[in-house]
Every structure is written in structure tokens, then in C-alpha cells.
Design a protein around this motif. Sequence first.
Motif, mmCIF file in Angstrom:
data_model
loop_
_atom_site.group_PDB
_atom_site.id
_atom_site.type_symbol
_atom_site.label_atom_id
_atom_site.label_comp_id
_atom_site.label_asym_id
_atom_site.label_seq_id
_atom_site.Cartn_x
_atom_site.Cartn_y
_atom_site.Cartn_z
ATOM 1 N N LYS A 100 0.913 -1.279 0.076
ATOM 2 C CA LYS A 100 0.093 0.099 0.023
ATOM 3 C C LYS A 100 0.861 1.393 -0.072
ATOM 4 O O LYS A 100 1.788 1.430 0.926
ATOM 5 C CB LYS A 100 -0.792 -0.123 1.209
ATOM 6 C CG LYS A 100 -1.623 1.095 1.407
ATOM 7 C CD LYS A 100 -3.111 1.268 0.498
ATOM 8 C CE LYS A 100 -3.968 2.360 0.790
ATOM 9 N NZ LYS A 100 -5.144 2.278 -0.063
ATOM 10 N N TYR A 102 1.843 5.335 0.572
ATOM 11 C CA TYR A 102 1.673 6.225 1.472
ATOM 12 C C TYR A 102 2.629 7.310 1.151
ATOM 13 O O TYR A 102 3.795 7.139 0.729
ATOM 14 C CB TYR A 102 1.559 5.637 2.960
ATOM 15 C CG TYR A 102 2.847 5.061 3.292
ATOM 16 C CD1 TYR A 102 3.863 5.767 4.111
ATOM 17 C CD2 TYR A 102 3.137 3.730 2.988
ATOM 18 C CE1 TYR A 102 4.955 5.041 4.451
ATOM 19 C CE2 TYR A 102 4.457 2.981 3.457
ATOM 20 C CZ TYR A 102 5.224 3.838 4.185
ATOM 21 O OH TYR A 102 6.455 3.256 4.539
ATOM 22 N N THR A 106 -0.212 10.665 4.389
ATOM 23 C CA THR A 106 -1.238 9.581 4.753
ATOM 24 C C THR A 106 -0.665 8.392 5.583
ATOM 25 O O THR A 106 -1.551 7.377 5.519
ATOM 26 C CB THR A 106 -1.543 9.323 3.383
ATOM 27 O OG1 THR A 106 -0.425 8.379 2.625
ATOM 28 C CG2 THR A 106 -2.034 10.287 2.466
ATOM 29 N N PHE A 107 0.518 8.380 5.886
ATOM 30 C CA PHE A 107 1.101 7.163 6.753
ATOM 31 C C PHE A 107 0.281 6.728 7.682
ATOM 32 O O PHE A 107 0.400 5.671 8.153
ATOM 33 C CB PHE A 107 2.581 7.652 6.862
ATOM 34 C CG PHE A 107 2.752 8.447 8.385
ATOM 35 C CD1 PHE A 107 2.751 7.817 9.537
ATOM 36 C CD2 PHE A 107 3.035 9.890 8.270
ATOM 37 C CE1 PHE A 107 2.892 8.541 10.721
ATOM 38 C CE2 PHE A 107 3.107 10.501 9.236
ATOM 39 C CZ PHE A 107 2.964 10.058 10.440
ATOM 40 N N ASP A 110 -2.321 4.601 6.012
ATOM 41 C CA ASP A 110 -2.312 3.559 5.019
ATOM 42 C C ASP A 110 -0.803 2.639 5.317
ATOM 43 O O ASP A 110 -0.706 1.709 4.946
ATOM 44 C CB ASP A 110 -1.867 4.332 3.843
ATOM 45 C CG ASP A 110 -3.024 5.192 3.083
ATOM 46 O OD1 ASP A 110 -4.066 4.640 3.484
ATOM 47 O OD2 ASP A 110 -2.956 5.911 2.437
ATOM 48 N N LYS A 111 -0.054 3.487 6.080
ATOM 49 C CA LYS A 111 1.444 2.535 6.290
ATOM 50 C C LYS A 111 0.944 0.986 7.076
ATOM 51 O O LYS A 111 1.796 0.128 6.855
ATOM 52 C CB LYS A 111 2.591 3.395 7.256
ATOM 53 C CG LYS A 111 3.702 2.712 7.738
ATOM 54 C CD LYS A 111 4.712 3.617 8.154
ATOM 55 C CE LYS A 111 5.938 2.889 8.734
ATOM 56 N NZ LYS A 111 6.833 2.010 8.048
#
Length: 314
Positions: A100, A102, A106-107, A110-111
Motif C-alpha cells: 500500500k 503512502y 497519509t502514513f 495507510d502505512k
Amino acid sequence: MKFQGVWDVETIQDIVGLSDYYFTPDKLRDYKDGNYLKGGLVYADVITTVSDTYAEEIKTPFYGEGLDGLMNARSNSLVGIVNGIDYNEYNPAKDKLIFKNYDVKTFKKDKVQNKIELQKELGLKEDPDKMMIGMVGRLTDQKGLDLVACVLEEMCQDNVQFVVLGTGEERYENMFRHFDWKYAEDFSANICYSNELSHKIYAACDAFLMPSLFEPCGLSQLMSLRYGTIPIVRETGGLKDTVIPYNEYEDTGTGFSFINYNAHEMMNTVRYAEHIYYDNKKSWNAMVSRAMREDFSWKASAKQYQKLYDNLLK
């Protein structure tokens, strides 16, 4: 400095065609043999190495590998320029090898998807909240694995998962295989080379352990910073120059570090990182954000090399 190209004088003379004039203690001779690196250091206009700290360290007997006297004599010509990494290849926002994508914005959301998917792929217990610590590299003494061997059993009692990737000395390969067998839900030993898996580890892990005995520059910590995976390092060479130690009072830093080559000092630093991860998530996320905003691309290093070459040409 560990790898110098030491051969008997006759062999070197046969290869390079140099006369006896060059094989004296102030030139290429190193005790009874010839030494390619020593010759390079003696005759170079400028000597570069890959971090400021390592440039200082090699003036000491421990790091100088027998050439510390020469490094002190040539200290005015010694320059440290830290390495860089390819920010196109190592880019969590566009990396096609990770689960995914990132970025620094957005981490938080999404991380963690990378962790969940890697846990599935490696057969680890699927728990998005569990701290995952990665290790990628050669499995040798230089990488501080004798420290890890001393306290790994203790660290496996903590609420963490370990993912290891690499090949090297048989005793360390077998050690990690043993822990993979013993703690199958929380330990994954991948004794191989895999560029794809290395990218997945950098993206999925919360922290990256790199307790090196010596490290002229190091690239793994630069990659982990790029992916927002917090480095836990020993303060040596390039590790000291590239990882800013976390300060909880000022809320600064991009990683965790320890000074002495000591297994329990390393373990205490890992456990301090665990404490921040579990008990102060806001500070942890701020540290991830700072790490991802660091710039260790080749742009800065290239400018320093260009300046160095320009000065030489003058």
C-alpha cells in the motif's frame, strides 16, 4: 578501512610494474607486505570517506585498522561526505513492490496496511497494533549481531514482532532460524536475498534495528527514514550523522540511538522505543513525520562532491 588489499610485494610489483622505490614504509609497504589502500592514501590529493564521523573515527586505532597514524598525518586532506539513496526507487508514495502506497500526509492511515499484509505473507500473528521491528542486511559481526545474540531471547518476551532478512555467517543464520521456529507467531527469519521483501519490510515495520560495530555510512537507516520506519542505531559513523536521537522533552529527533557497544544498552534503547510507540503515539507519529521529511537523496551529496572536485581542479 577493513579491506585494504594487502599482498606480498612481489605480486603487487608483477601486477602494477612499480619499482622497489615505492615499497618503503612511507609509501606502499605495510610491514613485510604491500598495501594498495595505503598507497592510495599516501598519493591522493584528497581522501574522501562516506561520513564526517567515520572520517574522525579512522584516526583512532580501533577504526583505523593499522592506518590510523597515516590518517592523522593526512587529516588536512580528509573529507567526509555522507552517501545518498535513490529517492525514485525508494519512494513509499510510488513503490510498486509494497502492498500500500503512502506519503508523509497519509502514513497514519495507510502505512499499517503494509504491516497487516506482511504479517499474512510471512505467517506472523495478524495484529496491526503490535510493534514490528525489522533487520535487513549482511548477518555479520560488523552489524552488531553479537549484541543481538546476547539479548534476543529477552527481547522476544516483549510485545513485539521481529522480521529479519539477509545472509551471512552461519551461526547468525542458524540463530535467527531457531528464533523463527521458537516464536513462529512473532518472529520471521528470511535467510536469503530479496529486493522485493526488503522494500516490504521497510514499508511495514515500525522500527528498524541497526546496532553496528562500525558503519562508514550505512544505507539501511536512510531507507528506513524514507519509509517512516524509525531507526534504532548505535552512534557510529554514518549512523550518528544521519539519525537524530529522539528527545522527548523537546519533541525532536528522527530515531533512537545508543553510544556504547553493549547488549543491554541496546536492549534498553529498544525498550525505550517500545515505550514511546505504545504510550506516546502522538510523539511517535511526529517522529515518523520528521523522518519522512529528511532528505538523503543524492542531490545534497552530489553538490558536495562537485564542490570538492572544483576546488581540486583549481
